[in-house]
Design a protein around this motif. Structure first.
Motif, PDB file in Angstrom:
ATOM      1  N   HIS A 128      50.691  51.865  85.592  1.00 20.17           N
ATOM      2  CA  HIS A 128      51.014  53.254  85.345  1.00 20.17           C
ATOM      3  C   HIS A 128      51.063  53.542  83.684  1.00 20.17           C
ATOM      4  O   HIS A 128      50.324  54.488  83.461  1.00 20.17           O
ATOM      5  CB  HIS A 128      52.556  53.370  85.713  1.00 20.17           C
ATOM      6  CG  HIS A 128      53.068  54.463  85.395  1.00 20.17           C
ATOM      7  ND1 HIS A 128      53.070  55.766  85.979  1.00 20.17           N
ATOM      8  CD2 HIS A 128      54.251  55.012  84.312  1.00 20.17           C
ATOM      9  CE1 HIS A 128      53.618  56.770  85.587  1.00 20.17           C
ATOM     10  NE2 HIS A 128      54.347  56.263  84.601  1.00 20.17           N
ATOM     11  N   VAL A 129      51.247  52.646  82.743  1.00 24.09           N
ATOM     12  CA  VAL A 129      51.230  52.785  81.332  1.00 24.09           C
ATOM     13  C   VAL A 129      49.726  52.634  81.005  1.00 24.09           C
ATOM     14  O   VAL A 129      49.237  53.283  80.132  1.00 24.09           O
ATOM     15  CB  VAL A 129      51.948  51.471  80.599  1.00 24.09           C
ATOM     16  CG1 VAL A 129      51.510  51.491  79.213  1.00 24.09           C
ATOM     17  CG2 VAL A 129      53.330  51.575  80.952  1.00 24.09           C
ATOM     18  N   ASN A 130      48.777  51.930  81.585  1.00 19.57           N
ATOM     19  CA  ASN A 130      47.483  51.782  81.419  1.00 19.57           C
ATOM     20  C   ASN A 130      46.918  53.309  81.487  1.00 19.57           C
ATOM     21  O   ASN A 130      45.766  53.646  80.882  1.00 19.57           O
ATOM     22  CB  ASN A 130      46.886  50.632  81.975  1.00 19.57           C
ATOM     23  CG  ASN A 130      45.418  50.303  81.647  1.00 19.57           C
ATOM     24  OD1 ASN A 130      45.116  50.698  80.733  1.00 19.57           O
ATOM     25  ND2 ASN A 130      44.548  49.514  82.491  1.00 19.57           N
ATOM     26  N   ALA A 131      47.077  53.667  82.831  1.00 18.80           N
ATOM     27  CA  ALA A 131      46.537  55.010  83.196  1.00 18.80           C
ATOM     28  C   ALA A 131      47.013  55.872  82.231  1.00 18.80           C
ATOM     29  O   ALA A 131      46.192  56.855  81.776  1.00 18.80           O
ATOM     30  CB  ALA A 131      47.141  55.312  84.609  1.00 18.80           C
ATOM     31  N   ILE A 132      48.246  56.231  81.913  1.00 14.32           N
ATOM     32  CA  ILE A 132      48.749  57.233  80.862  1.00 14.32           C
ATOM     33  C   ILE A 132      47.914  57.125  79.709  1.00 14.32           C
ATOM     34  O   ILE A 132      47.398  57.876  79.040  1.00 14.32           O
ATOM     35  CB  ILE A 132      50.303  57.124  80.705  1.00 14.32           C
ATOM     36  CG1 ILE A 132      50.930  57.326  82.083  1.00 14.32           C
ATOM     37  CG2 ILE A 132      50.615  57.833  79.761  1.00 14.32           C
ATOM     38  CD1 ILE A 132      52.258  57.190  81.930  1.00 14.32           C
ATOM     39  N   ALA A 133      47.595  55.598  79.318  1.00  9.69           N
ATOM     40  CA  ALA A 133      47.183  55.643  77.874  1.00  9.69           C
ATOM     41  C   ALA A 133      45.691  55.935  77.912  1.00  9.69           C
ATOM     42  O   ALA A 133      44.963  56.560  77.058  1.00  9.69           O
ATOM     43  CB  ALA A 133      47.309  54.111  77.377  1.00  9.69           C
ATOM     44  N   LEU A 134      44.905  55.575  79.090  1.00 12.32           N
ATOM     45  CA  LEU A 134      43.417  56.102  79.400  1.00 12.32           C
ATOM     46  C   LEU A 134      43.290  57.738  79.099  1.00 12.32           C
ATOM     47  O   LEU A 134      42.433  58.141  78.616  1.00 12.32           O
ATOM     48  CB  LEU A 134      43.024  55.432  80.548  1.00 12.32           C
ATOM     49  CG  LEU A 134      42.643  53.917  80.481  1.00 12.32           C
ATOM     50  CD1 LEU A 134      42.424  53.455  81.868  1.00 12.32           C
ATOM     51  CD2 LEU A 134      41.344  53.697  79.588  1.00 12.32           C
TER      52      LEU A 134
ATOM     53  N   ALA B 151      55.632  56.237  78.341  1.00 13.99           N
ATOM     54  CA  ALA B 151      54.242  55.867  77.595  1.00 13.99           C
ATOM     55  C   ALA B 151      53.633  57.077  77.209  1.00 13.99           C
ATOM     56  O   ALA B 151      52.557  57.151  76.397  1.00 13.99           O
ATOM     57  CB  ALA B 151      53.175  54.925  78.749  1.00 13.99           C
ATOM     58  N   PHE B 152      54.120  58.410  77.722  1.00 10.39           N
ATOM     59  CA  PHE B 152      53.648  59.375  76.897  1.00 10.39           C
ATOM     60  C   PHE B 152      53.909  59.588  75.612  1.00 10.39           C
ATOM     61  O   PHE B 152      55.161  59.119  75.349  1.00 10.39           O
ATOM     62  CB  PHE B 152      54.008  60.596  77.795  1.00 10.39           C
ATOM     63  CG  PHE B 152      53.352  60.969  79.221  1.00 10.39           C
ATOM     64  CD1 PHE B 152      52.081  61.331  79.218  1.00 10.39           C
ATOM     65  CD2 PHE B 152      54.307  60.516  80.243  1.00 10.39           C
ATOM     66  CE1 PHE B 152      51.664  61.321  80.424  1.00 10.39           C
ATOM     67  CE2 PHE B 152      53.368  60.366  81.445  1.00 10.39           C
ATOM     68  CZ  PHE B 152      52.346  60.977  81.591  1.00 10.39           C
ATOM     69  N   PRO B 153      53.096  60.523  74.939  1.00 14.44           N
ATOM     70  CA  PRO B 153      53.618  60.819  73.322  1.00 14.44           C
ATOM     71  C   PRO B 153      54.848  61.461  73.475  1.00 14.44           C
ATOM     72  O   PRO B 153      55.093  62.205  74.409  1.00 14.44           O
ATOM     73  CB  PRO B 153      52.648  61.494  73.039  1.00 14.44           C
ATOM     74  CG  PRO B 153      51.487  61.372  73.778  1.00 14.44           C
ATOM     75  CD  PRO B 153      52.141  61.058  75.133  1.00 14.44           C
ATOM     76  N   GLU B 154      55.782  61.616  72.277  1.00 13.66           N
ATOM     77  CA  GLU B 154      57.092  62.431  72.363  1.00 13.66           C
ATOM     78  C   GLU B 154      56.604  63.976  72.842  1.00 13.66           C
ATOM     79  O   GLU B 154      57.549  64.309  73.543  1.00 13.66           O
ATOM     80  CB  GLU B 154      57.604  62.419  70.917  1.00 13.66           C
ATOM     81  CG  GLU B 154      58.225  60.909  70.697  1.00 13.66           C
ATOM     82  CD  GLU B 154      59.096  60.989  69.491  1.00 13.66           C
ATOM     83  OE1 GLU B 154      59.552  61.945  68.927  1.00 13.66           O
ATOM     84  OE2 GLU B 154      58.995  59.826  69.127  1.00 13.66           O
ATOM     85  N   PRO B 155      55.762  64.740  72.306  1.00 15.98           N
ATOM     86  CA  PRO B 155      55.760  66.017  72.653  1.00 15.98           C
ATOM     87  C   PRO B 155      55.539  66.220  74.120  1.00 15.98           C
ATOM     88  O   PRO B 155      55.839  67.298  74.893  1.00 15.98           O
ATOM     89  CB  PRO B 155      54.219  66.576  72.012  1.00 15.98           C
ATOM     90  CG  PRO B 155      54.174  65.705  70.774  1.00 15.98           C
ATOM     91  CD  PRO B 155      54.693  64.223  71.286  1.00 15.98           C
ATOM     92  N   LEU B 156      55.010  64.938  74.830  1.00  9.68           N
ATOM     93  CA  LEU B 156      54.819  65.166  76.258  1.00  9.68           C
ATOM     94  C   LEU B 156      56.209  64.771  76.839  1.00  9.68           C
ATOM     95  O   LEU B 156      56.146  64.536  78.386  1.00  9.68           O
ATOM     96  CB  LEU B 156      53.730  64.608  76.857  1.00  9.68           C
ATOM     97  CG  LEU B 156      52.403  65.049  76.301  1.00  9.68           C
ATOM     98  CD1 LEU B 156      51.318  64.385  77.190  1.00  9.68           C
ATOM     99  CD2 LEU B 156      52.237  66.620  76.624  1.00  9.68           C
ATOM    100  N   GLY B 157      57.186  64.367  76.551  1.00  9.86           N
ATOM    101  CA  GLY B 157      58.316  63.866  77.191  1.00  9.86           C
ATOM    102  C   GLY B 157      58.509  62.277  77.185  1.00  9.86           C
ATOM    103  O   GLY B 157      59.576  61.902  77.588  1.00  9.86           O
ATOM    104  N   GLY B 158      57.633  61.627  76.298  1.00  9.82           N
ATOM    105  CA  GLY B 158      57.915  59.891  76.414  1.00  9.82           C
ATOM    106  C   GLY B 158      58.632  59.564  74.981  1.00  9.82           C
ATOM    107  O   GLY B 158      58.942  60.315  74.190  1.00  9.82           O
ATOM    108  N   VAL B 159      58.232  58.390  74.646  1.00  9.33           N
ATOM    109  CA  VAL B 159      58.557  57.718  73.512  1.00  9.33           C
ATOM    110  C   VAL B 159      57.446  57.197  72.676  1.00  9.33           C
ATOM    111  O   VAL B 159      57.298  56.354  71.842  1.00  9.33           O
ATOM    112  CB  VAL B 159      59.787  56.757  73.598  1.00  9.33           C
ATOM    113  CG1 VAL B 159      61.094  57.741  73.875  1.00  9.33           C
ATOM    114  CG2 VAL B 159      59.599  55.651  74.315  1.00  9.33           C
TER     115      VAL B 159
END
Ligand SMILES: Cc1cc2nc3c(=O)[nH]c(=O)nc-3n(C[C@H](O)[C@H](O)[C@H](O)COP(=O)(O)OP(=O)(O)OC[C@H]3O[C@@H](n4cnc5c(N)ncnc54)[C@H](O)[C@@H]3O)c2cc1C
Length: 385
Positions: free
Chosen positions: A106-112, A66-74
């Motif tokens: 987990h995804v909701n928390a990351i998005a917030l 759920a993280f943006p790519e620069p933070l290691g996600g997709v």
């Protein structure tokens, strides 16, 4: 108030655990879901998701996705990735609804955190998740509620969170707490031995979601923990509009139930019976109806052009439709299979129990009636709602 963090934003965290692209993540999620489904009966009977499965969850990229790519996600929580997020939630929902619930939180928390937090708060969370931590959104309160008390360096929380999934192993929860009549979000860092009470979690289903009570009195909170500003937690359309995500998990469980029903009928040679065929037709229609609604709600949620009220209204209607479809499917499958659908360790028994429990979401009557009122007061053609 912190400034909002745009997608994608610059960051210094290295790529860790990330698949190279979204298709790879979905393929790995499919494999992880197959493994989770294989082990779901054991997970349910133990009431615990074992460390091996969590290891696979992390290594397949789902923890970071759920993280943006620069933070290691997709960027799975980004507006233009809601369709893929929907697919992943359906896959997990069809495998083990407790895992789907924990992933959704987990995804909701990351998005917030990415939406309302500062870049460095998002970076720190990404580092912790890459290191093995799990996040969650703990919003539900008892009658007293979680409060922010004191001020300056002595600001702290008073109270507890109830119905908190992942209690005992989520170490980076996002909690909502009140100061006066305003609500604030805090991203906490809990010790792995932080006391939790799972004694009250005797629900019919969702046993391994570890949904418990977490005492937070005395936890210090300051600028480092505060995510966004007053009432960002309930800011629309994100708060109500995001309900499509739990609907997607419910949908995945419905899909699995109907496929298991087909296996049962075929293996017992009962597929030619007209009553069974009528039930099968009803189930396929219900699942497909829910899927049209859920996928459209996900699409609208990520659509910058869609108005906030329309997103919320559509998500509320999606809740109503999904719940109705799920209840119809559960009833039809249980009647069509009979007693075997109530005997452990049949996956039909477990999924029926988990889905019935997880379908209980906040204020369904209000969601439905607010959607009805929104359309009644609009001039929108009903087919365009
Ligand atoms: C497996 C599971 C995991 C969960 N994990 C989390 C978590 O991690 N974090 C979190 O914050 N929460 C979590 N929750 C809690 C969840 O978000 C809801 O708070 C909870 O499921 C609400 O269920 P309820 O049926 O008691 O809802 P209610 O809103 O109490 O609804 C029950 C009934 O009362 C009606 N009703 C509601 N309000 C009123 C009113 N004012 N007057 C009259 N009727 C009313 C509703 O329409 C419905 O018919 C979890 C729940 C489950 C099932």
């Amino acid at each position: 108030m912190h400034s909002a963090v745009p997608f994608p934003f610059q960051a210094r965290v290295r790529l860790i655990l990330a698949p190279t692209n979204i298709q790879l993540l979905i393929e790995r999620s499919r494999q992880f879901a197959a493994a989770a489904f294989e082990r779901a009966a054991a997970t349910d009977s133990a009431g615990v998701i074992d460390d091996g499965l969590w290891g696979e969850f992390r290594s397949c990229g789902l923890a970071m996705a759920a993280f943006p790519e620069p933070l290691g996600g997709v960027g799975l929580s980004a507006p233009d990735r809601q369709n893929e997020l929907c697919t992943v939630l359906r896959l997990l929902g069809g495998a083990d609804l407790s895992i789907a619930r924990l992933f959704e939180g987990h995804v909701n928390a990351i998005a917030l955190v990415c939406r309302y937090g500062t870049p460095s708060q998002a970076e720190r969370l990404a580092e912790d998740v890459a290191g093995g931590a799990l996040s969650a959104v703990w919003g539900a309160d008892d009658a007293s509620g979680l409060k922010v008390v004191g001020d300056g360096a002595h600001t702290r929380l008073e109270g507890r969170k109830i119905l908190a999934s992942g209690a005992g192993f989520v170490t980076r929860p996002l909690v909502a707490a009140k100061s006066g009549d305003r609500q604030f979000m805090f991203l906490l860092r809990l010790a792995t031995d932080h006391p939790v009470d799972l004694g009250g979690w005797t629900a019919q289903g969702m046993r391994s979601s570890a949904t418990g009570t977490v005492e937070l009195t005395g936890t210090s909170v300051g600028e480092a923990e505060a995510i966004g500003g007053a009432d960002d937690f309930t800011r629309q359309p994100f708060f109500s509009g995001g309900a499509w995500r739990f609907c997607a998990a419910h949908l995945g469980a419905m899909e699995r139930l109907v496929e298991l029903y087909r296996d049962h009928l075929n293996s017992r040679g009962r597929g030619d019976d007209p009553y069974q065929l009528q039930r099968v037709a009803g189930c396929v229609a219900a699942v497909r109806t829910a899927r049209f609604w859920v996928e459209e709600a996900a699409r609208r949620f990520g659509d910058d052009e869609a108005g906030g009220e329309a997103i919320v209204g559509f998500a509320n209607m999606t809740r109503m439709v999904t719940e109705r479809c799920a209840l119809d499917v559960i009833e039809a499958v249980q009647r069509g299979v009979g007693l075997a659908a109530f005997i452990r360790p049949s996956p039909l028994e477990r999924i029926g129990r988990d889905l019935s429990t997880y379908l209980r979401q906040p204020a369904p009557d209000r969601a439905m009636s607010e959607a009805a009122r929104a359309w009644l007061q609009s001039r929108t053609a009903v087919g365009e709602f």
